[in-house]
Design a protein around this motif. Structure first.
Motif, short mmCIF file in Angstrom:
data_model
loop_
_atom_site.label_atom_id
_atom_site.label_comp_id
_atom_site.label_asym_id
_atom_site.label_seq_id
_atom_site.Cartn_x
_atom_site.Cartn_y
_atom_site.Cartn_z
N ARG A 88 0.83 -1.19 0.00
CA ARG A 88 0.00 0.00 0.00
C ARG A 88 0.88 1.25 0.00
NH1 ARG A 88 -5.39 -0.50 -1.24
NH2 ARG A 88 -6.18 -2.46 -0.38
N ILE A 89 0.51 2.22 -0.83
CA ILE A 89 1.20 3.51 -0.80
C ILE A 89 0.14 4.61 -0.77
CG2 ILE A 89 3.24 2.66 -2.00
CD1 ILE A 89 2.25 4.02 -4.53
N SER A 90 0.54 5.80 -0.40
CA SER A 90 -0.39 6.92 -0.25
C SER A 90 -0.78 7.50 -1.60
CB SER A 90 0.26 8.00 0.61
OG SER A 90 1.35 8.59 -0.09
N GLY A 91 -1.81 8.34 -1.57
CA GLY A 91 -2.22 9.03 -2.79
C GLY A 91 -1.11 9.92 -3.33
N PHE A 92 -0.37 10.58 -2.42
CA PHE A 92 0.76 11.41 -2.84
C PHE A 92 1.80 10.57 -3.57
CE2 PHE A 92 5.11 12.73 -1.67
CZ PHE A 92 5.18 13.93 -2.37
N ASN A 93 2.13 9.38 -3.04
CA ASN A 93 3.13 8.53 -3.69
C ASN A 93 2.64 7.99 -5.03
OD1 ASN A 93 5.17 8.80 -1.81
ND2 ASN A 93 4.35 7.20 -0.49
N TRP A 94 1.33 7.71 -5.18
CA TRP A 94 0.80 7.33 -6.48
C TRP A 94 0.97 8.47 -7.47
CZ3 TRP A 94 0.02 2.96 -8.71
CH2 TRP A 94 -0.41 1.85 -8.01
N PHE A 95 0.68 9.69 -7.03
CA PHE A 95 0.84 10.87 -7.88
C PHE A 95 2.30 11.00 -8.32
CE2 PHE A 95 2.01 15.35 -8.26
CZ PHE A 95 1.04 15.85 -9.12
N MET A 96 3.22 10.84 -7.40
CA MET A 96 4.65 10.98 -7.72
C MET A 96 5.11 9.89 -8.69
SD MET A 96 5.76 13.69 -6.10
CE MET A 96 7.53 13.55 -5.84
N LYS A 97 4.73 8.64 -8.43
CA LYS A 97 5.17 7.53 -9.29
C LYS A 97 4.65 7.69 -10.72
CE LYS A 97 6.27 3.81 -6.10
NZ LYS A 97 7.63 3.67 -6.69
N ALA A 98 3.35 7.99 -10.85
CA ALA A 98 2.78 8.13 -12.19
C ALA A 98 3.44 9.27 -12.95
CB ALA A 98 1.27 8.35 -12.08
N ASN A 99 3.67 10.38 -12.29
CA ASN A 99 4.21 11.54 -12.98
C ASN A 99 5.72 11.47 -13.16
OD1 ASN A 99 1.99 13.36 -13.70
ND2 ASN A 99 1.54 13.29 -11.50
N PHE A 100 6.43 10.74 -12.30
CA PHE A 100 7.85 10.47 -12.56
C PHE A 100 7.98 9.76 -13.90
CE2 PHE A 100 11.14 10.70 -9.05
CZ PHE A 100 10.54 11.79 -8.43
N ASN A 101 7.14 8.77 -14.13
CA ASN A 101 7.21 8.02 -15.39
C ASN A 101 6.87 8.91 -16.59
OD1 ASN A 101 7.91 5.67 -14.04
ND2 ASN A 101 5.78 4.97 -13.85
N ARG A 102 5.84 9.72 -16.45
CA ARG A 102 5.45 10.58 -17.57
C ARG A 102 6.53 11.62 -17.90
NH1 ARG A 102 0.72 11.30 -19.94
NH2 ARG A 102 1.02 13.56 -19.94
N VAL A 103 7.07 12.26 -16.88
CA VAL A 103 8.09 13.27 -17.12
C VAL A 103 9.34 12.63 -17.72
CG1 VAL A 103 9.59 14.99 -16.04
CG2 VAL A 103 7.19 14.81 -15.35
N ALA A 104 9.69 11.42 -17.26
CA ALA A 104 10.84 10.71 -17.84
C ALA A 104 10.62 10.44 -19.32
CB ALA A 104 11.08 9.40 -17.10
N LEU A 105 9.36 10.31 -19.75
CA LEU A 105 9.03 10.11 -21.16
C LEU A 105 8.79 11.43 -21.88
CD1 LEU A 105 6.59 7.10 -20.70
CD2 LEU A 105 8.72 7.06 -22.03
N SER A 106 9.18 12.54 -21.23
CA SER A 106 9.02 13.89 -21.80
C SER A 106 7.55 14.24 -22.01
CB SER A 106 9.80 14.02 -23.12
OG SER A 106 11.17 13.77 -22.92
N LEU A 107 6.70 13.78 -21.10
CA LEU A 107 5.27 14.09 -21.15
C LEU A 107 4.92 15.00 -19.98
CD1 LEU A 107 3.96 10.49 -21.92
CD2 LEU A 107 4.27 12.35 -23.56
N ALA A 108 3.76 15.68 -20.11
CA ALA A 108 3.34 16.63 -19.09
C ALA A 108 2.81 15.91 -17.85
CB ALA A 108 2.26 17.55 -19.65
N ILE A 109 2.85 16.61 -16.71
CA ILE A 109 2.30 16.08 -15.46
C ILE A 109 0.78 16.02 -15.55
CG2 ILE A 109 1.99 16.61 -12.99
CD1 ILE A 109 4.80 17.75 -12.99
N VAL A 110 0.21 14.94 -15.02
CA VAL A 110 -1.26 14.81 -14.96
C VAL A 110 -1.72 15.06 -13.53
CG1 VAL A 110 -1.48 13.26 -16.93
CG2 VAL A 110 -1.06 12.31 -14.66
N ASP A 111 -2.86 15.74 -13.39
CA ASP A 111 -3.35 16.11 -12.07
C ASP A 111 -4.40 15.16 -11.52
OD1 ASP A 111 -1.74 18.35 -12.10
OD2 ASP A 111 -3.28 19.64 -12.99
#
Length: 381
Positions: A88-111
């Protein structure tokens, strides 16, 4: 660490004096040298810190409602670690993990949190040695939607064959389109490696569980054709001057090919071919070493390039030299493909050979004398 009795004349001492730290562990007093943790500011570490700062600031700017959506998502979903164990991880950590992957792919952050489920793991992941590199291949699960999916590939450091690789031992190697099905690593030293791969859904940054393959890149044993002299030597335009007696490059015998040029002029191509190579029909070419025996040359630039029946191939090798006399000049190596897709069939061609140009850098008239060309081809079967 040193055990102490009556440290500093007391029953117990804690804290630091100069470079010495005093403390008590399980009733035992001790002293040790103060150690400052290493903090190398590598480019990768600085980039990771900047990414974490960017995503954290974004989390602070989204609305309370959006944060509640991520917290609800965290309640309803679990994350699998690299071993496949759920946690289990927090909502904040889900936000960070998903957006780490997107930014690494040169994509914009999702809210907002994901709507679709995470992509499925790879059906297969395999690796084979390919020259000095490792060729990685994979297959996707049946019915897998390949659009907007990337493969995240990580490679461990070289390790012994008995060690089981962990994701902590690895660094990200590359992103590859999921539908590509294969990827070749840069050259690696002979050793065992762990290769981890997962699918990332570009739309929301969700990742599949990892797949691991362990591969040992054995030391390559190779054979060679040559070294050989050419049987044909010609001067090929266009250039500012032709080589005299180009046939003399066919043997190392003090019969010279000569050229006189003014500063910044460029010679014709001195071309040697028909080296008589006959590698096995089925083999992998690893590289070509070219050597040119320079009897005498004023300071200048030599440019060498391989050729086949179609003309010059691959990329050029440039060598800037001072005054030179009675010296072999080397271009390429046993693992240098010259930027060309060399095959056994190409090396076997009678037209396969080497082109060489010369341009002096000294003022006035400069002389260059060449005695011989020599080529060696390297291959594995």
């Amino acid at each position: 660490m040193v055990k102490l009795i009556d440290p500093l004349g007391s029953t117990e001492a804690r804290g630091r004096i100069g470079g010495t730290v005093y403390n008590t562990w399980r009733g035992i007093s001790y002293a040790r040298v103060k150690v400052t943790p290493a903090n190398p500011n590598t480019a990768a570490r600085l980039a990771a810190r900047a990414l974490a700062k960017l995503c954290t600031k974004r989390w602070q700017t989204i609305s309370d409602l959006q944060r509640s959506w991520w917290n609800d998502y965290a309640v309803e979903h679990v994350l699998s670690d690299w071993r496949g164990k759920p946690k289990r991880i927090s909502g904040f950590n889900w936000f960070m993990k998903a957006n780490f992957n997107r930014v690494a792919l040169s994509l914009a952050i999702v809210d907002t949190p994901p709507v679709d489920p995470a992509p499925g793991a790879l059906a297969t992941l395999s690796a084979v040695t390919s020259g000095n590199a490792i060729a990685i291949s994979w297959t996707l699960p049946p019915g897998f939607p390949v659009s907007s999916q990337s493969l995240d590939i990580w490679l461990s450091y070289p390790m012994s064959s008995g060690r089981q690789p962990k994701i902590e031992d690895c660094k990200r190697l590359a992103f590859s389109p999921a539908e590509a099905g294969s990827y070749s690593t840069p050259a690696v030293v002979p050793a065992s490696y762990g290769i981890f791969a997962r699918v990332i859904h570009e739309t929301d940054g969700l990742a599949s569980t990892w797949r691991l393959v362990k591969h040992t890149r054995e030391a390559i044993t190779f054979d060679e054709v040559g070294p050989s002299y050419p049987t044909i030597g010609v001067s090929l335009p266009p250039g500012d001057a032709s080589w005299l007696l180009p046939i003399n490059i066919t043997d190392l015998d003090d019969s010279l090919v000569t050229m006189e040029l003014l500063e910044s002029e460029i010679s014709d191509s001195l071309s040697g071919s028909e080296f008589g190579f006959s590698p096995p029909a089925v083999c992998s070419i690893l590289g070509v070493l070219a050597r040119v025996y320079c009897a005498e040359s004023a300071p200048g630039r030599f440019t060498a390039r391989l050729r086949d029946a179609s003309g010059p191939i691959g990329s050029s090798k440039i060598l800037d030299i001072p005054y030179t006399a009675d010296e072999w000049l080397s271009f390429g190596s046993s693992s240098d493909m010259w930027g060309a897709a060399l095959t056994s069939a190409i090396l076997t061609q009678s037209e396969f050979g080497l082109d060489l140009t010369y341009s002096p850098s000294d003022p006035g008239t400069s002389t260059c004398s060449i005695d011989a060309f020599e080529l060696t081809g390297y291959y594995s079967t």
